[in-house]
Design a protein around this motif. Structure first.
Motif, PDB file in Angstrom:
ATOM      1  N   GLY A 218       0.671  -1.292   0.132  1.00  0.00           N
ATOM      2  CA  GLY A 218      -0.112   0.066   0.053  1.00  0.00           C
ATOM      3  C   GLY A 218       0.649   1.085  -0.006  1.00  0.00           C
ATOM      4  O   GLY A 218       2.146   1.123  -0.015  1.00  0.00           O
ATOM      5  N   GLY A 219       0.155   2.420  -0.097  1.00  0.00           N
ATOM      6  CA  GLY A 219       0.945   3.733  -0.127  1.00  0.00           C
ATOM      7  C   GLY A 219       0.753   4.448   1.173  1.00  0.00           C
ATOM      8  O   GLY A 219      -0.238   4.365   1.976  1.00  0.00           O
ATOM      9  N   ILE A 220       1.524   5.733   0.948  1.00  0.00           N
ATOM     10  CA  ILE A 220       1.405   6.789   2.370  1.00  0.00           C
ATOM     11  C   ILE A 220       1.439   8.025   1.608  1.00  0.00           C
ATOM     12  O   ILE A 220       2.076   8.349   0.566  1.00  0.00           O
ATOM     13  N   CYS A 221       0.747   9.012   2.133  1.00  0.00           N
ATOM     14  CA  CYS A 221       0.585  10.597   1.561  1.00  0.00           C
ATOM     15  C   CYS A 221       0.516  11.470   2.412  1.00  0.00           C
ATOM     16  O   CYS A 221      -0.001  11.284   3.478  1.00  0.00           O
ATOM     17  N   ASN A 222       1.556  12.558   2.212  1.00  0.00           N
ATOM     18  CA  ASN A 222       1.407  13.710   3.101  1.00  0.00           C
ATOM     19  C   ASN A 222       1.800  14.794   2.172  1.00  0.00           C
ATOM     20  O   ASN A 222       3.093  15.071   1.684  1.00  0.00           O
TER      21      ASN A 222
ATOM     22  N   VAL B  67       6.434   0.779   3.332  1.00  0.00           N
ATOM     23  CA  VAL B  67       6.410   2.125   3.928  1.00  0.00           C
ATOM     24  C   VAL B  67       5.126   2.397   4.735  1.00  0.00           C
ATOM     25  O   VAL B  67       4.870   3.267   5.327  1.00  0.00           O
ATOM     26  N   THR B  68       4.074   1.462   4.622  1.00  0.00           N
ATOM     27  CA  THR B  68       2.994   1.384   5.249  1.00  0.00           C
ATOM     28  C   THR B  68       3.114   1.557   6.665  1.00  0.00           C
ATOM     29  O   THR B  68       3.916   0.971   7.448  1.00  0.00           O
ATOM     30  N   GLY B  69       2.134   2.368   7.331  1.00  0.00           N
ATOM     31  CA  GLY B  69       2.193   2.580   8.550  1.00  0.00           C
ATOM     32  C   GLY B  69       3.017   3.865   8.969  1.00  0.00           C
ATOM     33  O   GLY B  69       2.968   4.137  10.140  1.00  0.00           O
TER      34      GLY B  69
ATOM     35  N   THR C 269      -4.192   3.826  -1.050  1.00  0.00           N
ATOM     36  CA  THR C 269      -4.109   2.342  -1.886  1.00  0.00           C
ATOM     37  C   THR C 269      -3.336   2.726  -3.192  1.00  0.00           C
ATOM     38  O   THR C 269      -3.087   3.991  -3.516  1.00  0.00           O
ATOM     39  N   ASN C 270      -2.656   1.600  -3.808  1.00  0.00           N
ATOM     40  CA  ASN C 270      -1.673   1.802  -4.738  1.00  0.00           C
ATOM     41  C   ASN C 270      -2.271   2.461  -6.208  1.00  0.00           C
ATOM     42  O   ASN C 270      -1.904   3.246  -6.856  1.00  0.00           O
ATOM     43  N   GLU C 271      -3.940   2.160  -6.008  1.00  0.00           N
ATOM     44  CA  GLU C 271      -4.602   2.723  -7.327  1.00  0.00           C
ATOM     45  C   GLU C 271      -4.847   4.300  -6.990  1.00  0.00           C
ATOM     46  O   GLU C 271      -4.743   5.114  -8.045  1.00  0.00           O
TER      47      GLU C 271
END
Ligand code: NAD
Length: 418
Positions: A248-252, A271-273, A281-283
């Motif tokens: 999965g992904g993370i965003c800031n 990278v998750t968490g 999500t990757n999508e």
């Protein structure tokens, strides 16, 4: 209104589409095009491996040598459940044009084993690599075909390959690139592809007269290419706002602290968490509004189906073949430029070339020399390609294929292949 979607074409058909278009613009002889249509040699091998469970499992492995007019075959080895023959063939073709675009004295090859390295033990991977090397060893050689790492493989895999090859043919460090430095690998090979990606972004930002600090970057994939891209882009001042891996992904949107993320990743293995950041999500990650979107994981992630949802200003192809032809068409209609894989991720094969020459000379360059020489080649090729694209009114991908098909065709004619 929905965008009409072109029928799905296989990875090799989609590379060929770019080659045919370039050959049309260049008026390349049909006989040369016939040679480029297929691979020079394709080996499909049965790779038996005794698993930890004591069961004998038979994997399927390939080595495809596409065209060697410009030099020995060169290309990575991929361990992935979807590494089928067509994908490996397409990647071998891409290597022919990537090496030609970078003006490296290599032809194009690729290898793959259909397996899931994430669910295999170190011992199983070691056995698989040795079995694979044994089965394709007869078509390798320091002046014949030189493998390197790709998805699912790394410096350790190359060390096993070198050892397995050496057991049969004698000590030959130049047989693979991307080896550990302790076994004759080049300084800087690990970061080379990501550095090339970051250099392309920096040069594109300069063309746009933009300050990297004002540019938001999203990276899909946090393996070798994605993590180095994020790290070096962040060092160059870009604001990396989102990254992902298979989990999965993370965003800031304020920007991720990449040094802190690396510390997190070394413990969590994903990278998750990571905080402070929101999970994505990757999508969804591909659809985050940003300046530069960098797919750095799998192929075919931007397609005719989702290209209409991309909210990046520029797509930077760090992975191989991440945008399908129908995705490309939609992005072109939306005036979203795509910096093509054959340029953007060519830093890896460029430093592989440096490693090969260092092995042949039995001499090692310091890291600074590798970085300087890589930068020189990436910057020169980036501007040659963008200049050609501006001159001919073609897309960066079309310009890349025009330059490389021209070079490969010239070598074919000079050698008298046709
Ligand atoms: P890698 O195995 O080191 O990393 C792959 C990354 O993609 C990992 O973070 C993994 O978790 C992630 N990933 C896997 N499946 C995913 C999915 N379904 N959704 C989202 N993320 C997923 O591989 P790499 O060497 O970094 O290669 C990445 C891409 O770059 C490939 O397309 C490869 O062909 C290309 N490439 C690599 C090099 C190189 O030097 N390693 C050179 C040129 C091109």
């Amino acid at each position: 209104m929905t965008t009409p979607v072109a029928p799905h074409v296989s990875p090799s058909e989609s590379v060929l589409q770019s080659v045919y278009e370039a050959a049309g613009r260049l008026r390349t002889s049909p006989e040369v095009v016939d040679l480029l249509r297929t691979s020079w040699r394709e080996v499909r091998a049965q790779i038996p491996v005794r698993m930890e469970s004591k069961r004998l499992q038979i994997f399927e492995g390939y080595r495809v040598q596409h065209n060697g007019a410009r030099g020995p075959y060169k290309g990575g080895v991929r361990f992935h459940p979807k590494a089928d023959l067509d994908e490996v063939r397409a990647l071998a073709m891409l290597m022919t044009y990537k090496c030609a675009l970078m003006d490296l004295p290599f032809g194009g090859a690729k290898g793959g084993v259909m397996c899931d390295p994430l669910h295999m033990s170190e011992t199983e991977l070691n056995r698989l690599t040795r079995s694979y090397t044994q089965h394709i060893g007869m078509i390798l050689g320091i002046s014949r075909d030189i493998p390197a790492p790709d998805m699912g493989t790394n410096a350790q895999t190359m060390a096993w390959m070198m050892d397995a090859y050496g057991q049969k043919y004698g000590y030959t460090p130049g047989i693979v690139t991307g080896k550990p430095v302790e076994l004759g690998g080049s300084h800087g090979r690990d970061q080379a592809t990501g550095r090339g990606v970051a250099v392309c972004m920096r040069e594109y930002a300069a063309i746009e007269k933009a300050n990297p600090r004002d540019l938001k970057v999203v990276v899909q994939g946090y393996g070798n290419v994605g993590s180095w891209t994020a790290r070096l882009a962040s060092e160059m001042g870009f604001t990396v706002v989102a990254v992902s891996d298979i989990k999965g992904g993370i965003c800031n949107m304020e920007g991720l602290d990449i040094a802190a993320l690396d510390r997190w990743f070394s413990v969590a293995g994903s990278v998750t968490g990571f905080e402070p950041a929101e999970p994505v999500t990757n999508e969804h990650l591909l659809e985050i509004p940003c300046d530069y979107l960098v797919p750095a994981a799998l192929g075919e992630v931007i397609t005719g189906e989702n290209a209409a949802n991309i909210r990046a200003r520029v797509v930077v192809e760090a992975a191989n073949h991440p945008v399908t032809p129908s995705g490309d068409e939609v992005l072109a209609k939306r005036k979203i430029p795509v910096l093509p894989d054959v340029l953007v991720n060519a830093g890896g094969v460029t430093v592989s070339y440096f490693e090969w020459t260092q092995n042949i000379q039995q001499f090692r360059w310091p890291l600074e020399t590798v970085i300087t020489e890589l930068e020189k080649r990436m910057v020169a090729t980036f501007h040659e390609l963008m200049g050609r694209s501006a001159r001919d009114g073609t897309s960066p991908r079309q310009a890349a294929f025009d330059i490389s098909v021209e070079r490969v065709a010239k070598a074919i004619l000079l050698r008298g292949f046709v």
